[in-house]
Design a protein around this motif. Structure first.
Motif, PDB file in Angstrom:
ATOM      1  N   UNK A   1       0.826  -1.207   0.000  1.00 50.72           N
ATOM      2  CA  UNK A   1       0.000   0.000   0.000  1.00 50.72           C
ATOM      3  C   UNK A   1       0.860   1.256   0.000  1.00 50.72           C
ATOM      4  N   UNK A   2       1.964   1.246   0.728  1.00 49.53           N
ATOM      5  CA  UNK A   2       2.841   2.422   0.784  1.00 49.53           C
ATOM      6  C   UNK A   2       3.450   2.721  -0.581  1.00 49.53           C
ATOM      7  N   UNK A   3       3.907   1.674  -1.269  1.00 46.73           N
ATOM      8  CA  UNK A   3       4.505   1.863  -2.600  1.00 46.73           C
ATOM      9  C   UNK A   3       3.451   2.361  -3.581  1.00 46.73           C
ATOM     10  N   UNK A   4       2.260   1.784  -3.529  1.00 47.65           N
ATOM     11  CA  UNK A   4       1.159   2.226  -4.395  1.00 47.65           C
ATOM     12  C   UNK A   4       0.798   3.681  -4.128  1.00 47.65           C
ATOM     13  N   UNK A   5       0.626   4.038  -2.858  1.00 42.89           N
ATOM     14  CA  UNK A   5       0.205   5.390  -2.506  1.00 42.89           C
ATOM     15  C   UNK A   5       1.253   6.421  -2.895  1.00 42.89           C
ATOM     16  N   UNK A   6       2.531   6.053  -2.768  1.00 47.10           N
ATOM     17  CA  UNK A   6       3.602   6.975  -3.156  1.00 47.10           C
ATOM     18  C   UNK A   6       3.469   7.333  -4.628  1.00 47.10           C
ATOM     19  N   UNK A   7       3.211   6.333  -5.464  1.00 48.16           N
ATOM     20  CA  UNK A   7       3.045   6.608  -6.895  1.00 48.16           C
ATOM     21  C   UNK A   7       1.780   7.420  -7.156  1.00 48.16           C
ATOM     22  N   UNK A   8       0.703   7.096  -6.472  1.00 47.91           N
ATOM     23  CA  UNK A   8      -0.560   7.797  -6.698  1.00 47.91           C
ATOM     24  C   UNK A   8      -0.425   9.284  -6.402  1.00 47.91           C
ATOM     25  N   UNK A   9       0.274   9.638  -5.331  1.00 42.66           N
ATOM     26  CA  UNK A   9       0.452  11.048  -4.980  1.00 42.66           C
ATOM     27  C   UNK A   9       1.398  11.731  -5.959  1.00 42.66           C
ATOM     28  N   UNK A  10       2.464  11.039  -6.340  1.00 39.55           N
ATOM     29  CA  UNK A  10       3.487  11.657  -7.175  1.00 39.55           C
ATOM     30  C   UNK A  10       3.069  11.787  -8.635  1.00 39.55           C
ATOM     31  N   UNK A  11       2.398  10.778  -9.172  1.00 38.98           N
ATOM     32  CA  UNK A  11       2.102  10.787 -10.606  1.00 38.98           C
ATOM     33  C   UNK A  11       0.652  10.479 -10.957  1.00 38.98           C
ATOM     34  N   UNK A  12      -0.102   9.925 -10.017  1.00 43.01           N
ATOM     35  CA  UNK A  12      -1.435   9.432 -10.348  1.00 43.01           C
ATOM     36  C   UNK A  12      -2.471  10.493 -10.673  1.00 43.01           C
ATOM     37  N   UNK A  13      -2.161  11.763 -10.406  1.00 38.62           N
ATOM     38  CA  UNK A  13      -3.128  12.834 -10.706  1.00 38.62           C
ATOM     39  C   UNK A  13      -2.679  13.699 -11.876  1.00 38.62           C
ATOM     40  N   UNK A  14      -1.558  13.333 -12.495  1.00 37.20           N
ATOM     41  CA  UNK A  14      -1.037  14.151 -13.590  1.00 37.20           C
ATOM     42  C   UNK A  14      -1.710  13.796 -14.908  1.00 37.20           C
ATOM     43  N   UNK A  15      -1.797  14.798 -15.784  1.00 37.84           N
ATOM     44  CA  UNK A  15      -2.326  14.606 -17.129  1.00 37.84           C
ATOM     45  C   UNK A  15      -1.202  14.837 -18.112  1.00 37.84           C
ATOM     46  N   UNK A  16      -1.067  13.957 -19.066  1.00 43.24           N
ATOM     47  CA  UNK A  16       0.056  14.063 -19.986  1.00 43.24           C
ATOM     48  C   UNK A  16      -0.139  15.090 -21.097  1.00 43.24           C
ATOM     49  N   UNK A  17      -1.236  15.824 -21.057  1.00 42.64           N
ATOM     50  CA  UNK A  17      -1.448  16.960 -21.959  1.00 42.64           C
ATOM     51  C   UNK A  17      -0.987  16.628 -23.370  1.00 42.64           C
ATOM     52  N   UNK A  18      -1.524  15.551 -23.884  1.00 43.77           N
ATOM     53  CA  UNK A  18      -1.064  15.051 -25.168  1.00 43.77           C
ATOM     54  C   UNK A  18      -1.244  16.075 -26.279  1.00 43.77           C
ATOM     55  N   UNK A  19      -0.165  16.335 -26.967  1.00 45.26           N
ATOM     56  CA  UNK A  19      -0.198  17.171 -28.163  1.00 45.26           C
ATOM     57  C   UNK A  19       0.492  16.400 -29.279  1.00 45.26           C
ATOM     58  N   UNK A  20      -0.197  16.211 -30.390  1.00 50.88           N
ATOM     59  CA  UNK A  20       0.451  15.601 -31.539  1.00 50.88           C
ATOM     60  C   UNK A  20       1.521  16.543 -32.052  1.00 50.88           C
ATOM     61  N   UNK A  21       2.366  16.067 -32.971  1.00 49.93           N
ATOM     62  CA  UNK A  21       3.385  16.935 -33.557  1.00 49.93           C
ATOM     63  C   UNK A  21       2.731  18.165 -34.188  1.00 49.93           C
ATOM     64  N   UNK A  22       1.628  17.943 -34.865  1.00 46.95           N
ATOM     65  CA  UNK A  22       0.871  19.042 -35.468  1.00 46.95           C
ATOM     66  C   UNK A  22       0.430  20.048 -34.407  1.00 46.95           C
ATOM     67  N   UNK A  23      -0.193  19.555 -33.338  1.00 45.59           N
ATOM     68  CA  UNK A  23      -0.691  20.439 -32.283  1.00 45.59           C
ATOM     69  C   UNK A  23       0.445  21.135 -31.542  1.00 45.59           C
ATOM     70  N   UNK A  24       1.523  20.402 -31.278  1.00 46.56           N
ATOM     71  CA  UNK A  24       2.657  20.964 -30.550  1.00 46.56           C
ATOM     72  C   UNK A  24       3.315  22.090 -31.333  1.00 46.56           C
ATOM     73  N   UNK A  25       3.601  21.842 -32.607  1.00 46.74           N
ATOM     74  CA  UNK A  25       4.266  22.849 -33.431  1.00 46.74           C
ATOM     75  C   UNK A  25       3.370  24.065 -33.649  1.00 46.74           C
ATOM     76  N   UNK A  26       2.085  23.810 -33.857  1.00 48.84           N
ATOM     77  CA  UNK A  26       1.141  24.919 -34.052  1.00 48.84           C
ATOM     78  C   UNK A  26       1.022  25.761 -32.788  1.00 48.84           C
ATOM     79  N   UNK A  27       0.899  25.093 -31.630  1.00 49.20           N
ATOM     80  CA  UNK A  27       0.754  25.820 -30.366  1.00 49.20           C
ATOM     81  C   UNK A  27       1.975  26.688 -30.077  1.00 49.20           C
ATOM     82  N   UNK A  28       3.168  26.164 -30.302  1.00 49.95           N
ATOM     83  CA  UNK A  28       4.373  26.939 -30.039  1.00 49.95           C
ATOM     84  C   UNK A  28       4.480  28.129 -30.977  1.00 49.95           C
ATOM     85  N   UNK A  29       4.171  27.930 -32.244  1.00 52.41           N
ATOM     86  CA  UNK A  29       4.269  29.033 -33.195  1.00 52.41           C
ATOM     87  C   UNK A  29       3.268  30.140 -32.871  1.00 52.41           C
ATOM     88  N   UNK A  30       2.008  29.762 -32.671  1.00 51.54           N
ATOM     89  CA  UNK A  30       0.952  30.754 -32.452  1.00 51.54           C
ATOM     90  C   UNK A  30       1.146  31.478 -31.119  1.00 51.54           C
TER      91      UNK A  30
END
Length: 464
Positions: free
Chosen positions: A343-372
């Motif tokens: 449980x301790x090992x599981x909870x450590x991961x849940x707090x550290x990474x389990x609530x993060x969103x990887x904010x996926x951007x395709x190459x198209x979206x990434x390049x467009x977002x940076x330029x604009x």
């Protein structure tokens, strides 16, 4: 800060920074080394955001030290979140001090405009966008960071960025169906997804974003999933991306902890002992740990199928994955029952990474977002962040993970990394802008190109 609370204590844990966040040093430093070859200054200023355990710093130091005719004296500034530091990073800084100067600064990435005292020739970051998204205001935080970058880069300066590759698709909110018939995956769904949707920073709040789970043709709550029955999940494709990516990071975390009774080598030369690199088939090198809750018969069977290699063992990767799934399922069951070690090992991961969103951007979206967004930066000498060459955009498959995913999911999403070298181009430099637009044609959709062209025209550049 806004958004989900930053898990500073867990991010600073030695087991995370000195191991889990300290891999792929060569890949992380690759673009920086390329960028330095383009820099004309004799004393280039380099900034790395989020150095973690310092693997990229070490690799860059060794590469620079091996260059026989190195003439540039490089000044390196490392920016890390307050309270986050590691022993391996200190060692990497000492190594870099032999080829240049190195300083450590505490601060958050979104405050880079006030942290960096003078413009840099090269700024480097890896997996930064999902951290900013998760802890600093979602997509608004991402746009603010991008707008700040041109102001801390010199004219013609370069921003080297590496992150998770996003599968092409019309929208993160496009609905799809995934089938889960593997017990540890179903257990993971039950553990991870309700907490992520409830506590994480994510965009899945609309009525059409509802996650529906069916077992035996009935809709069931995620918290009540029967781990012995196939699960059919209907959800936005972005949810499946998050489940898949988090499952892999969770599995890596459990491996590194040694709690399963064995610990594989995930970094360095031994981590790439390929039987067939193209198909992702490799030998896994591992050592036995002191964890004793796993039945002795499980360890003995694994050892029977392994070979001795120096001070550790090696086994076929497919066999190792199967043993991992069995042990991971037992681990998740014990953690759910409250067994302290698990449980301790599981909870450590849940707090550290389990609530993060990887904010996926395709190459198209990434390049467009940076330029604009970079054109919208509040700065005097107007510029834009774009890759000048087609080769400034790279995609690298994670073939070992893809092999595993193909065995466990009927329609897995490809796992890979994308690397981009952005140039800080003046809006008056028509030659570089033309080259950059030609480069974007290889990676961007017509809609993306139209947005970039509109932003550039609004900024005062009129291409021919």
């Amino acid at each position: 800060m806004t958004g989900t609370e930053f898990a500073g204590e867990h991010k600073a844990a030695a087991g995370y920074l000195d191991a889990a966040a300290n891999g792929h040093g060569e890949e992380k430093a690759l673009l920086v080394h390329w960028a330095l070859q383009r820099v004309r200054a004799q004393c280039p200023r380099v900034v790395e955001i989020g150095p973690g355990g310092g693997s990229a710093v070490s690799f860059l130091a060794s590469r620079l030290a091996s260059e026989q005719e190195r003439q540039k004296n490089i000044s390196l500034t490392l920016i890390e979140a307050p309270g986050v530091a590691s022993a391996s990073l200190k060692q990497a800084m000492a190594e870099f001090s032999k080829v240049g100067s190195c300083e450590f600064v505490s601060g958050f990435a979104q405050d880079i405009g006030t942290i960096v005292s003078e413009p840099a020739d090269v700024i480097s970051a890896s997996a930064l966008l999902h951290e900013v998204y998760s802890y600093s205001g979602g997509y608004g935080g991402l746009q603010s960071l991008i707008r700040a970058l041109p102001g801390v880069l010199k004219p013609e300066g370069l921003f080297a960025y590496r992150d998770v590759y996003a599968v092409e698709g019309s929208s993160l909110h496009e609905r799809a169906v995934q089938t889960y018939d593997s017990k540890p995956w179903i257990q993971f769904l039950r553990m991870f997804l309700p907490s992520y949707l409830r506590e994480g920073t994510h965009p899945y709040h609309g009525a059409a974003d509802e996650v529906l789970v069916r077992q035996d043709s009935r809709i069931v709550p995620m918290e009540s999933l029967d781990e012995e029955t196939y699960a059919f999940v209907s959800a936005p494709v972005g949810i499946f991306r998050e489940v898949q990516r988090h499952y892999l990071t969770f599995r890596d975390h459990i491996w590194r902890s040694g709690v399963l009774g064995f610990r594989p080598v995930l970094d360095g030369q031994l981590s790439s002992d390929w039987i067939d690199a193209k198909s992702g088939h490799k030998r896994v090198h591992y050592s036995i740990t002191e964890a004793n809750w796993l039945p002795a018969s499980q360890k003995k069977t694994l050892l029977m199928l392994s070979e001795r290699y120096a001070d550790h063992y090696t086994v076929d990767g497919d066999i190792f994955d199967e043993f991992t799934d069995i042990a991971l399922s037992m681990f998740l069951g014990l953690a759910a029952e409250g067994a302290s070690e698990c449980a301790d090992v599981r909870d450590h991961w849940m707090v550290r990474e389990g609530r993060e969103t990887y904010a996926y951007l395709t190459a198209d979206e990434l390049l467009t977002a940076f330029a604009v967004s970079s054109v919208e930066a509040p700065q005097g000498g107007r510029s834009v962040l774009m890759p000048i060459r087609v080769s400034d955009v790279l995609q690298r498959d994670r073939s070992y993970y893809n092999r595993y995913l193909r065995k466990k999911l009927p329609n897995p999403l490809k796992d890979a990394k994308q690397l981009v070298l952005f140039s800080n181009i003046s809006l008056t430099d028509s030659y570089s802008l033309e080259s950059a637009m030609n480069s974007l044609q290889r990676w961007c959709s017509k809609a993306g190109l139209a947005r970039v062209y509109s932003a550039l025209n609004g900024g005062g550049w009129y291409g021919e």
